[in-house]
Structure formats: structure tokens, C-alpha cells
Scaffold this active site. Structure first.
Site, PDB file in Angstrom:
ATOM      1  N   VAL A   1       3.279   1.182   3.085  1.00  0.00           N
ATOM      2  CA  VAL A   1       2.814  -0.071   4.059  1.00  0.00           C
ATOM      3  C   VAL A   1       3.490  -1.398   3.279  1.00  0.00           C
ATOM      4  CG1 VAL A   1       1.177  -1.364   5.175  1.00  0.00           C
ATOM      5  CG2 VAL A   1       0.826   0.930   4.603  1.00  0.00           C
TER       6      VAL A   1
ATOM      7  N   ASP B   1     -11.721  10.715  10.734  1.00  0.00           N
ATOM      8  CA  ASP B   1     -11.639  10.499   9.239  1.00  0.00           C
ATOM      9  C   ASP B   1     -12.111   9.012   8.809  1.00  0.00           C
ATOM     10  OD1 ASP B   1     -10.895  11.130   6.608  1.00  0.00           O
ATOM     11  OD2 ASP B   1      -8.679  10.463   6.923  1.00  0.00           O
TER      12      ASP B   1
ATOM     13  N   LYS C   1       4.070   0.087   8.673  1.00  0.00           N
ATOM     14  CA  LYS C   1       3.612   1.423   8.004  1.00  0.00           C
ATOM     15  C   LYS C   1       4.730   2.490   8.192  1.00  0.00           C
ATOM     16  CE  LYS C   1      -0.091   4.937   7.677  1.00  0.00           C
ATOM     17  NZ  LYS C   1      -1.551   5.253   8.177  1.00  0.00           N
TER      18      LYS C   1
ATOM     19  N   ALA D   1       2.284   7.551   4.002  1.00  0.00           N
ATOM     20  CA  ALA D   1       3.233   6.568   4.352  1.00  0.00           C
ATOM     21  C   ALA D   1       3.103   5.432   3.277  1.00  0.00           C
ATOM     22  CB  ALA D   1       2.715   6.028   5.625  1.00  0.00           C
TER      23      ALA D   1
ATOM     24  N   GLY E   1       0.774  -1.130   0.110  1.00  0.00           N
ATOM     25  CA  GLY E   1       0.067   0.076  -0.179  1.00  0.00           C
ATOM     26  C   GLY E   1       0.847   1.282   0.044  1.00  0.00           C
ATOM     27  N   ARG E   2       0.187   2.311  -0.702  1.00  0.00           N
ATOM     28  CA  ARG E   2       1.289   3.589  -0.668  1.00  0.00           C
ATOM     29  C   ARG E   2      -0.080   4.654  -0.570  1.00  0.00           C
ATOM     30  NH1 ARG E   2       5.801   4.113  -4.939  1.00  0.00           N
ATOM     31  NH2 ARG E   2       6.786   3.330  -3.038  1.00  0.00           N
ATOM     32  N   GLY E   3       0.364   5.695   0.346  1.00  0.00           N
ATOM     33  CA  GLY E   3      -0.504   6.735   0.464  1.00  0.00           C
ATOM     34  C   GLY E   3       0.119   7.888   0.365  1.00  0.00           C
ATOM     35  N   GLY E   4      -0.560   9.274   0.519  1.00  0.00           N
ATOM     36  CA  GLY E   4       0.051  10.416   0.650  1.00  0.00           C
ATOM     37  C   GLY E   4       1.041  10.826   1.695  1.00  0.00           C
TER      38      GLY E   4
END
Length: 664
Positions: free
Chosen positions: A43, A159, A58, A41, A36-39
């Protein structure tokens, strides 16, 4: 690299596996594929080398590790979830920091070690159209259970959205994750007045978050109501071309009832959604438990009585989304382009697309939102600047003027009607109000052994107002009605309150059997599913038969009872055996002891004229040292030396064939 023994000294924070070259954090967590990749971090799938279990790791991105706000947000997520131990919340096992790059800049990026969940997010299920009405309610009940626990622990998530909720593929159980912008309920800084502080995701933003006011548990309930709306209809309650237009609708707009978009949605579910999404937080459900009760009652057709029954409200103004977007986009884009020309300005871009990052020139992203996960995030500074612009739009002001004129006309009509009633029929009304009217009585119906929702419906049908009271019971199943106060058959006035007593389940839980030999995470799930809500403590112990990282036993033991909120110790095998002192014993005694410990025995005999034959004089593994299960221990055993040779009695012949003088 073999797993280290519990209690061994930690290694450096950045290591590499000797055989595979993979990265190992803190000498314990081996990183695998990026999942996983977010804004903020990345994972990774990982393995806990000490406990032998799969985890998710993470790690804050290196380019954000220098930003104090992102660093504080990431650390706050670890602190918020570390104290939450609930079956519907992704567990956090550990946290730490590691050096990024070659360590030239001295930047340390924090990481969080979490439970790995195999399944799909609600975002994925919504995109695939795989959510039924019953599943929507079941998923929402799981989310509310997690929020009820976190709120009691003093944590507001802030959130809640489909991308932050996982559904386990094996059991369908809900897992709430990403407490990155969570705050304590008592945190006075929760107004988020910082310039770049993230308020939340526009599609699920509560009105108080959009206006920069303080947040509390009811803000999460509003977001949960928006999520329930999308699960029931397949789309968020409000849509627009920019996050500001969506946020404005949360403040001033009224969502279309879900049944208008999905005919399968009942009027009872409509009332629950409407109650959860009330603009004033005091008009919403007081807590997650009340939300859950109303949702369960709605499955039985029981509606929320104080929820709005239509899609209009006298104190709200509906403004066309197209007018808002067209008026806001140009000045907003111009302002952010001007900001990009001044590197010293601390204001960030208005919209940051998840998984893709903000536009390189700082301009406003304007893609429509198909699902909640495509929504953009907002900062308090952006709302503080842009909402006054929205309210000053000609379309908005015109709508407000029209609404005020309509309200004034309505008030004049009401006053005229009131004067006519008072003047023409005052005496009749007075006589009617003062006449004695005997109270209407009704018998309290029998509700014992009914479900909570069925019992409530039966009391409503009798024109009574049920007030729930949960009590512990070892004989009545949880969620089943025990009785009422007043008792059944008593005559009371209609619309009077009746105390409905419902079982909250037993106060104690019996430890299940057959836990030995299972993994520690599996035993945790079994205990939680058995109803245990207390603390689970893991300890390690040597054992001759149970393999490493498998459960030996629990304290209290299987079959014993423990309070629902009590503590249970899970004893996990280290895969080691402690060798006792064997010297001085006979070889048979020592062999029996070692074989009883599951160890192999090798015997070496040595001549010894001091110690009796067959007695152990040495051992290859010293006493109280630990070796792997099934290991080999060599015993040194005394053996009686052979007797010395005796002199020969025959004479020694000489070459001449005659015996020598000394040979006689």
C-alpha cells in the site's frame, strides 16, 4: 506533470512524473511513500492528479500476480467494496491494472485506489492499551454499522479483526477495510472447499468457517463478538500455540466471561458477548442491527435475556490447549516438510505470518499470539485434514467419554425425580394446574421522550416485553421513544409484548450552507454527517471564481431538502473559463464581459478603414475555447487610419533662387 482536463484521453498504464521521476498509474495516480505491506499487497500513499486529493493505492505483489487465486481474491476485494458507500467503510475510488517490471513476462498486477485514513488500527490501540470500556462499545457500534450496511448489500466480510479496522485520529470514527476474502451472501461457493482457499484469521474464526460450512452475516457477527471481547479484556477469547488449536476452541471451547478478566465489564456486556459468540449461528443475534440495539441497551444495564449465564454448556467439551498443540505440531510439521519435498503438491504451508510471509521450508509457525493481528491464517484443506486428528487425540476422546457418562448419570437422576413427582404428588400437581388463577395485570408505563435503552429498561422493570418498532419522525430526535402500543396507563397482563415506537429520525435532510469553496471529500463528509444516506454524484463545471477542485455548489442547492436516501450532485470547479465571441462588439463591451469572467484584458489597436473605430476585430483566444482562471485575452481593436498628406502650396526654390515653372 500538470493535471489533465476531465475527459482527456488516458495515458499509458505505466508513466513517470517528468519533474520528480515518481511512478504514475494510468496517467492519474502519483505514487509516494510505502505506508503498508501485507502478505498479499503493498500500500502506497498517492495523489490523484485529476482531483488533487490524497489517496491510498493498494497494488498486488508482483510475485503473486501470476497466481490465479490471489489475483481472483484481490479483484474480488475491489468488486465487493466498489458498491459499498458508507461512512464506516473505507471507500474505493478506482481500480485498474499496471505492468510489472519491464513487461517481459506480460504480468499485469491489479491495483485499488482507496480513501486514505489518517489514524491507527485497533491492533495498534490494543497494543498500547488505549481502549476504555466506553471506547470498546463505541468502536463495536461503528463496526456493526458497517456490517449492517454491507450485509444489506449482500456482502459478508469474513475477516473482521483489529488489523482490518482503522480509527480516524481527527474524529475517532471507525473505518472497516480489507474485503479481500469477502463473499456475497448468495454465493453458493462460500463453503470455501478449494484446497488453498483462505478461511480467515484463527483468533476470530466462526465455528462454521472452521468446519468449512457455508457462511452468512451471522458469521461476521461472531467475529465482531470476538473483537468486542478483546477490546473489553485486552486479549482474544481463545489463545494457543497453533492456529489449529485456536480454531478447535472456537468449535468446542467456551470463553471465560470478559468480567472475569476485567472487573469493570458489566454483566450486561457479558451477556451481549455471550450471545454474539454462541456456537450455533441460529442462537446468535439475527443481524447487526439487533447486535447494535443489544449493545446500546447494555450501556444502560439491560442484559440479553437468552444469553448463557455461565461459562459451561452441556453439548461442548473443553480440552486443554497444551494437549492439542503438543499432539498436532509434530505430525503437521512432518506432513508439510514432506510436502516441501514434492513441488507438485498444491497444499500450502499451514501458517502464514502476516507481514513476514510463510517460513521458507513450509514448517509450522508456533509463536504465541499476543494480539489478534499476530494470529495465523487457515485454509479449508488444512482444517479438513487436521480436525479429525484433533478429535482422535486420547485427551479429547477421554474428555468426551467423561462428558457422556456425566450426562447419562444426570438423565437417570432426572427420570427418577420425575417419576417420584408424578407418583407422589400427581394429584396435587393436577389440582394446582387446573385451578383458575386470575391474570396479574400491570399498567403500561410512560416512556415518551426517553432514550431507547431507558424506555426498554422501564418496560422490563414493569415486567413487560418490549418489541422495538422504528418510525420516521421530523420532530422527535433519532433514538428517542415516541410512545407504546398499548398506550401508557392501559392495564395488561404481565410479561405481555408491548410495541415500543422509537424515532428513526427525519425522512429528509436539509443541504447545509457554506459548501462552496471546500474540497469534494470534505463536502462528502459534511453531507454524510448531516444524515444523507443516498448516492453522491460528482460532476465538473467551469467557473470564473471558484478555484480548481473546489466545490461550486450542489444540486439540490444549499438550504433545500432532499430525501435521506436521495441523490445529491456535487459540482466541482475545473479552474477553467470559456471565452465568448467578442468580435463585432465595442472594446468597452468586450472588456466588461471579460472582466466579469475574471479574465485580464490586453488591447492592441490596428488601423482599419473598413470597421468603425473602437470595434473588436480579433481575439487571442477563440470563441468557446477554455483558459485558466485569471488568464489574459488580447483584443484587436480597429483604429481610424490617419488622413493622407496634402501637396505643399509654396514654390520650390532653385539653386539660383528663382522658382521653377512647375512650382508656381
Amino acid at each position: 506533470m500538470s493535471p489533465r482536463r476531465p475527459g482527456a484521453a488516458p495515458r499509458s498504464s505505466k508513466e513517470f512524473h517528468l519533474s520528480t521521476g515518481t511512478r504514475v498509474l494510468n496517467g492519474r495516480y502519483e505514487l509516494g511513500d510505502l505506508i503498508g505491506r501485507g502478505g498479499m499487497a503493498d500500500v502506497y500513499r498517492g495523489t490523484d492528479l485529476r482531483l488533487g486529493r490524497d489517496v491510498a493505492v493498494k497494488i498486488l505483489r508482483a510475485d503473486l500476480a501470476r497466481d490465479p487465486q490471489f489475483l481472483a481474491r484481490f479483484r474480488r476485494e475491489a468488486q465487493s467494496v466498489a458498491g459499498l458507500n458508507h461512512v464506516s467503510i473505507v471507500a474505493v475510488y478506482d481500480s485498474g491494472e499496471e505492468s510489472q517490471g519491464d513487461g517481459v513476462d506480460g504480468v499485469k498486477a491489479p491495483y485499488i485506489v482507496m480513501e486514505i485514513v489518517h489514524g491507527k488500527t485497533l491492533k495498534d490501540l490494543l497494543k498500547a492499551g488505549e481502549v476504555s470500556i466506553d471506547q470498546a462499545v463505541e468502536y463495536s457500534l461503528g463496526i456493526l454499522a458497517a456490517l449492517e450496511y454491507s450485509h444489506k448489500s449482500g456482502i459478508v466480510h469474513r475477516d473482521i479483526k483489529p488489523g482490518n479496522v482503522m480509527v480516524r485520529g481527527d474524529s475517532g470514527r471507525i473505518k472497516v477495510m480489507d474485503f479481500g476474502i469477502a463473499r456475497a451472501v448468495t454465493d453458493s461457493s462460500a463453503t470455501m472447499t478449494q484446497t488453498q482457499a483462505v478461511v480467515g484469521t484463527a483468533q476470530y474464526l466462526s465455528p462454521e468457517q472452521a468446519l468449512g460450512e457455508t457462511v452468512d452475516a451471522r458469521s461476521d457477527l461472531y467475529s465482531a463478538g470476538c473483537l468486542l471481547y478483546e477490546l473489553l479484556t485486552g486479549r482474544p477469547p481463545f489463545q494457543g500455540d497453533s492456529p489449529v488449536s485456536v480454531a478447535y476452541q472456537h468449535v468446542q471451547g467456551i470463553a471465560v466471561p470478559p468480567s472475569k478478566l476485567n472487573p469493570e465489564v458489566s454483566a450486561a456486556l457479558d451477556s451481549v458477548v455471550a450471545k454474539a459468540m454462541r456456537k450455533k449461528r441460529e442462537d446468535r443475534f439475527p443481524d447487526a442491527a439487533a447486535f447494535r440495539r443489544a449493545l446500546r441497551a447494555a450501556l444502560g444495564g439491560v442484559a440479553v435475556h437468552d444469553a448463557p449465564q455461565d461459562s459451561t454448556a452441556a453439548n461442548l467439551v473443553a480440552v486443554p490447549t497444551e494437549a492439542i498443540s503438543a499432539a498436532v505440531e509434530e505430525p503437521t510439521t512432518a506432513r508439510h516438510r514432506a510436502g516441501a519435498a514434492h513441488p507438485g503438491d498444491s497444499t500450502t504451508a499451514l501458517a502464514q505470518v502476516p507481514d513476514h510471509g510463510a517460513a521458507s521450508d513450509g514448517t509450522l509457525a508456533s509463536a504465541p499470539y499476543d494480539t489478534a493481528e499476530d494470529a495465523l491464517t487457515l485454509t479449508q484443506d488444512q482444517l479438513r485434514v487436521l480436525l479429525p486428528e484433533i478429535r482422535n487425540l486420547p485427551e479429547v476422546q477421554q474428555a468426551q467419554r467423561t462428558h457422556r457418562r456425566h450426562r447419562r448419570g444426570l438423565m437417570v437422576t432426572l427420570w427418577i425425580f420425575l417419576l417420584m413427582v408424578l407418583g407422589g404428588g400427581g394429584f396435587g400437581i393436577y389440582s394446582w394446574l387446573t385451578r383458575p388463577i386470575p391474570p396479574e395485570l400491570v399498567a403500561v408505563p410512560a416512556v415518551a421522550q426517553l432514550t431507547e435503552s431507558a424506555a426498554m429498561q422501564k418496560l422490563y422493570d414493569a415486567h413487560l416485553q418490549p418489541k422495538l418498532s422504528h418510525v420516521a419522525s421530523a420532530t422527535v430526535p433519532e433514538g428517542t421513544a415516541i410512545g407504546t402500543d398499548p398506550q401508557e396507563g392501559e392495564m395488561i397482563e404481565v410479561n405481555k409484548d408491548v410495541k415500543l415506537v422509537v424515532s428513526a429520525g427525519p425522512t429528509a435532510v436539509q443541504i447545509p450552507d457554506k459548501l462552496q469553496g471546500q474540497s469534494e471529500p470534505a463536502v462528502r463528509d459534511i453531507l454524510r454527517n448531516a444524515g444523507l444516506k443516498g448516492t453522491l454524484v460528482t460532476t465538473f463545471a467551469d467557473n470564473a471564481t471558484v478555484p480548481a477542485n473546489q466545490v461550486i455548489a450542489t444540486k439540490p442547492a444549499a438550504g433545500q431538502s432532499v430525501p435521506v436516501n436521495g441523490t445529491v450532485e456535487i459540482i466541482v470547479s475545473t479552474g477553467k473559463v470559456e471565452v465568448p465571441e467578442l468580435r463585432g462588439q465595442t472594446v468597452d463591451q468586450a472588456t466588461t464581459v471579460l472582466e466579469g469572467l475574471g479574465l485580464q484584458v490586453r488591447v492592441e489597436e490596428k488601423d482599419n478603414s473598413v470597421v468603425p473605430a473602437g470595434q473588436v476585430t480579433g481575439q487571442s483566444v477563440a470563441a468557446k475555447e477554455r483558459i485558466d482562471q485569471g488568464g489574459v485575452v488580447t483584443l484587436t481593436v480597429a483604429r481610424k487610419p490617419p488622413p493622407p498628406p496634402t501637396p505643399s502650396s509654396k514654390p520650390t526654390p532653385t539653386p539660383s533662387g528663382k522658382p521653377t515653372a512647375d512650382g508656381g
